[in-house]
Structure formats: structure tokens, C-alpha cells
Design a protein around this motif. Sequence first.
Motif, PDB file in Angstrom:
ATOM      1  N   GLU A  51       0.817  -1.211   0.000  1.00 41.98           N
ATOM      2  CA  GLU A  51       0.000   0.000   0.000  1.00 41.98           C
ATOM      3  C   GLU A  51       0.853   1.265   0.000  1.00 41.98           C
ATOM      4  OE1 GLU A  51      -2.725  -0.243   3.263  1.00 41.98           O
ATOM      5  OE2 GLU A  51      -3.467  -2.196   2.631  1.00 41.98           O
ATOM      6  N   ALA A  52       2.166   1.095   0.172  1.00 41.61           N
ATOM      7  CA  ALA A  52       3.090   2.232   0.177  1.00 41.61           C
ATOM      8  C   ALA A  52       4.501   1.722  -0.097  1.00 41.61           C
ATOM      9  CB  ALA A  52       3.060   2.960   1.520  1.00 41.61           C
ATOM     10  N   ILE A  53       5.368   2.655  -0.481  1.00 41.76           N
ATOM     11  CA  ILE A  53       6.790   2.373  -0.652  1.00 41.76           C
ATOM     12  C   ILE A  53       7.518   3.139   0.440  1.00 41.76           C
ATOM     13  CG2 ILE A  53       8.789   2.523  -2.182  1.00 41.76           C
ATOM     14  CD1 ILE A  53       6.556   0.649  -3.201  1.00 41.76           C
ATOM     15  N   GLY A  54       8.324   2.448   1.224  1.00 45.31           N
ATOM     16  CA  GLY A  54       9.076   3.079   2.305  1.00 45.31           C
ATOM     17  C   GLY A  54      10.534   3.245   1.930  1.00 45.31           C
ATOM     18  N   CYS A  55      11.141   4.309   2.441  1.00 44.79           N
ATOM     19  CA  CYS A  55      12.566   4.536   2.192  1.00 44.79           C
ATOM     20  C   CYS A  55      13.131   5.461   3.268  1.00 44.79           C
ATOM     21  CB  CYS A  55      12.791   5.151   0.806  1.00 44.79           C
ATOM     22  SG  CYS A  55      12.209   6.858   0.637  1.00 44.79           S
ATOM     23  N   TRP A  56      14.450   5.514   3.315  1.00 51.32           N
ATOM     24  CA  TRP A  56      15.126   6.495   4.155  1.00 51.32           C
ATOM     25  C   TRP A  56      15.027   7.863   3.490  1.00 51.32           C
ATOM     26  CZ3 TRP A  56      16.008   5.455   8.913  1.00 51.32           C
ATOM     27  CH2 TRP A  56      16.355   4.162   9.319  1.00 51.32           C
ATOM     28  N   LEU A  57      15.047   8.913   4.287  1.00 53.55           N
ATOM     29  CA  LEU A  57      15.058  10.284   3.772  1.00 53.55           C
ATOM     30  C   LEU A  57      16.497  10.609   3.364  1.00 53.55           C
ATOM     31  CD1 LEU A  57      13.483  12.895   3.244  1.00 53.55           C
ATOM     32  CD2 LEU A  57      14.102  13.614   5.556  1.00 53.55           C
ATOM     33  N   ALA A  58      16.851  10.163   2.183  1.00 50.97           N
ATOM     34  CA  ALA A  58      18.160  10.412   1.581  1.00 50.97           C
ATOM     35  C   ALA A  58      17.911  10.562   0.088  1.00 50.97           C
ATOM     36  CB  ALA A  58      19.112   9.247   1.860  1.00 50.97           C
ATOM     37  N   GLU A  59      18.713  11.379  -0.571  1.00 52.57           N
ATOM     38  CA  GLU A  59      18.411  11.741  -1.956  1.00 52.57           C
ATOM     39  C   GLU A  59      18.188  10.549  -2.865  1.00 52.57           C
ATOM     40  OE1 GLU A  59      21.868  13.401  -1.377  1.00 52.57           O
ATOM     41  OE2 GLU A  59      21.160  15.388  -0.827  1.00 52.57           O
ATOM     42  N   ASP A  60      19.164   9.661  -2.974  1.00 49.87           N
ATOM     43  CA  ASP A  60      19.047   8.550  -3.918  1.00 49.87           C
ATOM     44  C   ASP A  60      17.949   7.580  -3.509  1.00 49.87           C
ATOM     45  OD1 ASP A  60      21.032   9.397  -5.771  1.00 49.87           O
ATOM     46  OD2 ASP A  60      22.575   8.765  -4.374  1.00 49.87           O
ATOM     47  N   ASP A  61      17.774   7.368  -2.216  1.00 49.34           N
ATOM     48  CA  ASP A  61      16.701   6.497  -1.740  1.00 49.34           C
ATOM     49  C   ASP A  61      15.333   7.060  -2.129  1.00 49.34           C
ATOM     50  OD1 ASP A  61      17.906   4.577   0.868  1.00 49.34           O
ATOM     51  OD2 ASP A  61      19.129   6.131  -0.051  1.00 49.34           O
ATOM     52  N   THR A  62      15.155   8.363  -1.917  1.00 49.21           N
ATOM     53  CA  THR A  62      13.877   9.015  -2.214  1.00 49.21           C
ATOM     54  C   THR A  62      13.583   9.003  -3.708  1.00 49.21           C
ATOM     55  OG1 THR A  62      14.082  10.410  -0.252  1.00 49.21           O
ATOM     56  CG2 THR A  62      12.574  11.149  -1.945  1.00 49.21           C
ATOM     57  N   VAL A  63      14.589   9.254  -4.524  1.00 47.06           N
ATOM     58  CA  VAL A  63      14.394   9.249  -5.974  1.00 47.06           C
ATOM     59  C   VAL A  63      13.993   7.849  -6.446  1.00 47.06           C
ATOM     60  CG1 VAL A  63      15.571   9.534  -8.199  1.00 47.06           C
ATOM     61  CG2 VAL A  63      15.902  11.219  -6.404  1.00 47.06           C
ATOM     62  N   LEU A  64      14.680   6.813  -5.953  1.00 41.58           N
ATOM     63  CA  LEU A  64      14.334   5.437  -6.326  1.00 41.58           C
ATOM     64  C   LEU A  64      12.922   5.084  -5.857  1.00 41.58           C
ATOM     65  CD1 LEU A  64      14.999   2.625  -7.439  1.00 41.58           C
ATOM     66  CD2 LEU A  64      16.031   2.108  -5.196  1.00 41.58           C
ATOM     67  N   ALA A  65      12.605   5.401  -4.608  1.00 39.07           N
ATOM     68  CA  ALA A  65      11.272   5.091  -4.074  1.00 39.07           C
ATOM     69  C   ALA A  65      10.192   5.785  -4.887  1.00 39.07           C
ATOM     70  CB  ALA A  65      11.188   5.506  -2.607  1.00 39.07           C
ATOM     71  N   HIS A  66      10.424   7.035  -5.259  1.00 40.47           N
ATOM     72  CA  HIS A  66       9.454   7.774  -6.067  1.00 40.47           C
ATOM     73  C   HIS A  66       9.233   7.090  -7.416  1.00 40.47           C
ATOM     74  CE1 HIS A  66       7.254  11.152  -7.787  1.00 40.47           C
ATOM     75  NE2 HIS A  66       8.032  11.012  -8.840  1.00 40.47           N
ATOM     76  N   SER A  67      10.315   6.654  -8.047  1.00 41.72           N
ATOM     77  CA  SER A  67      10.203   5.995  -9.348  1.00 41.72           C
ATOM     78  C   SER A  67       9.364   4.722  -9.252  1.00 41.72           C
ATOM     79  CB  SER A  67      11.599   5.673  -9.890  1.00 41.72           C
ATOM     80  OG  SER A  67      11.498   5.031 -11.140  1.00 41.72           O
ATOM     81  N   VAL A  68       9.582   3.924  -8.227  1.00 37.89           N
ATOM     82  CA  VAL A  68       8.796   2.699  -8.035  1.00 37.89           C
ATOM     83  C   VAL A  68       7.343   3.058  -7.727  1.00 37.89           C
ATOM     84  CG1 VAL A  68       8.507   0.637  -6.612  1.00 37.89           C
ATOM     85  CG2 VAL A  68      10.813   1.382  -7.272  1.00 37.89           C
ATOM     86  N   ALA A  69       7.148   4.015  -6.833  1.00 38.99           N
ATOM     87  CA  ALA A  69       5.802   4.393  -6.398  1.00 38.99           C
ATOM     88  C   ALA A  69       4.954   4.933  -7.545  1.00 38.99           C
ATOM     89  CB  ALA A  69       5.892   5.427  -5.274  1.00 38.99           C
ATOM     90  N   VAL A  70       5.551   5.703  -8.434  1.00 39.48           N
ATOM     91  CA  VAL A  70       4.806   6.249  -9.579  1.00 39.48           C
ATOM     92  C   VAL A  70       4.208   5.113 -10.399  1.00 39.48           C
ATOM     93  CG1 VAL A  70       5.128   7.375 -11.832  1.00 39.48           C
ATOM     94  CG2 VAL A  70       5.985   8.457  -9.761  1.00 39.48           C
ATOM     95  N   HIS A  71       4.994   4.065 -10.628  1.00 41.25           N
ATOM     96  CA  HIS A  71       4.526   2.943 -11.451  1.00 41.25           C
ATOM     97  C   HIS A  71       3.503   2.069 -10.734  1.00 41.25           C
ATOM     98  CE1 HIS A  71       7.060   3.816 -14.862  1.00 41.25           C
ATOM     99  NE2 HIS A  71       8.043   4.054 -14.019  1.00 41.25           N
ATOM    100  N   LEU A  72       3.431   2.169  -9.416  1.00 41.62           N
ATOM    101  CA  LEU A  72       2.429   1.417  -8.657  1.00 41.62           C
ATOM    102  C   LEU A  72       1.254   2.288  -8.227  1.00 41.62           C
ATOM    103  CD1 LEU A  72       4.763  -0.769  -6.404  1.00 41.62           C
ATOM    104  CD2 LEU A  72       3.281  -1.570  -8.264  1.00 41.62           C
ATOM    105  N   GLY A  73       1.380   3.599  -8.395  1.00 45.06           N
ATOM    106  CA  GLY A  73       0.329   4.512  -7.957  1.00 45.06           C
ATOM    107  C   GLY A  73       0.202   4.566  -6.443  1.00 45.06           C
TER     108      GLY A  73
END
Length: 165
Positions: A51-73
Motif C-alpha cells: 500500500e506504500a513504498i518506504g525509504c530512508w530520507l536520503a536523496e538517492d533512496d527518495t528518488v528510487l522510491a518515487h520511481s517505483v511508487a509512480v509505477h504502482l500509484g
Amino acid sequence: MVDELAAMASLIDSLTVRTGSSTWVDAASQPATLDRIGRLIADALRPREPEAIGCWLAEDDTVLAHSVAVHLGLPVLRVNDDLGRMSLVPDRGLRVSSAVVVSPLWTRQKSSVALIAFFVNRGIAVRAAVSLVGTVEPQHATDGVERIVLGKSQRPDRNAAGEAW
């Protein structure tokens, strides 16, 4: 799909920077490549129904999590660790019961074990922990969460950053 997954290591390798004994992933350096990786990860994680994508608040982690989350909505839940005090940033009060955690690589400072514990302690089941490179966590991790390493693994006694476990 099998062909695209076979190409995953090559895609990840194109984002991977190696300097001396350390390795890191520059997730923002090639947006189209990261988008393709995000889509492939999303496709692989979809059956787990997070139901969500979790990540650390770090630049590369956030960018990767966002990319995955966009494709899953799905929303991204970013966790900050300020000298051991962990919190969601921002805490938008989202109510989810399951998540998948992602990182370009797990380190002692950005551990999957600590991130998983943060979510589990808040009643959020973690369905998988995904890393692009390196060992995901020491072999003694016993939280029962599936660990997925998509790129090249490093020595089992060291993480991708070259740190001894």
C-alpha cells in the motif's frame, strides 16, 4: 519480462559509481534509466500488493522510491533518523497496512533492519526489502522479510559501501 529482468543488472551498473573500496548508486544521474528500473521493480512487487513504498530520507533512496511508487500509484513514506530518533517526513497521517522498502544500497547508517522495524512497530507489514546493489543486510537478519538484491552482490561480509557488518 524475463529479457527486461536480465537487463536489470546492466541498467543498475550504469548508475553505479565505484571509488576505491566503496560503491554507491547515483539514482538521479540518468532519469530514463531510473524510470525503467522503477517500472521493473514495480512490476516485480505488484503481486505483493503493498500500500506504500518506504525509504530512508536520503536523496538517492527518495528518488528510487518515487520511481517505483509512480509505477504502482502508491505514496512514498520517507523516514528520517536524527541521532536515533526516527520519524516520517512529513508525517501526513497516511493509514496503510503494508509496504515495501527500497534503497539503492543498505548500509549500517541506512539499514533495512532499522527501517523495517520502524514500520512494523507502527503496525505496517513489510512485504519485501529491495536493494539495487550489494548485500542487502547481514545474513543474521531474522525479521522474516524477503530480501531482494537486483544488481551485483558484494562480499557477504561487507555491504556495498565496503563497510564490514
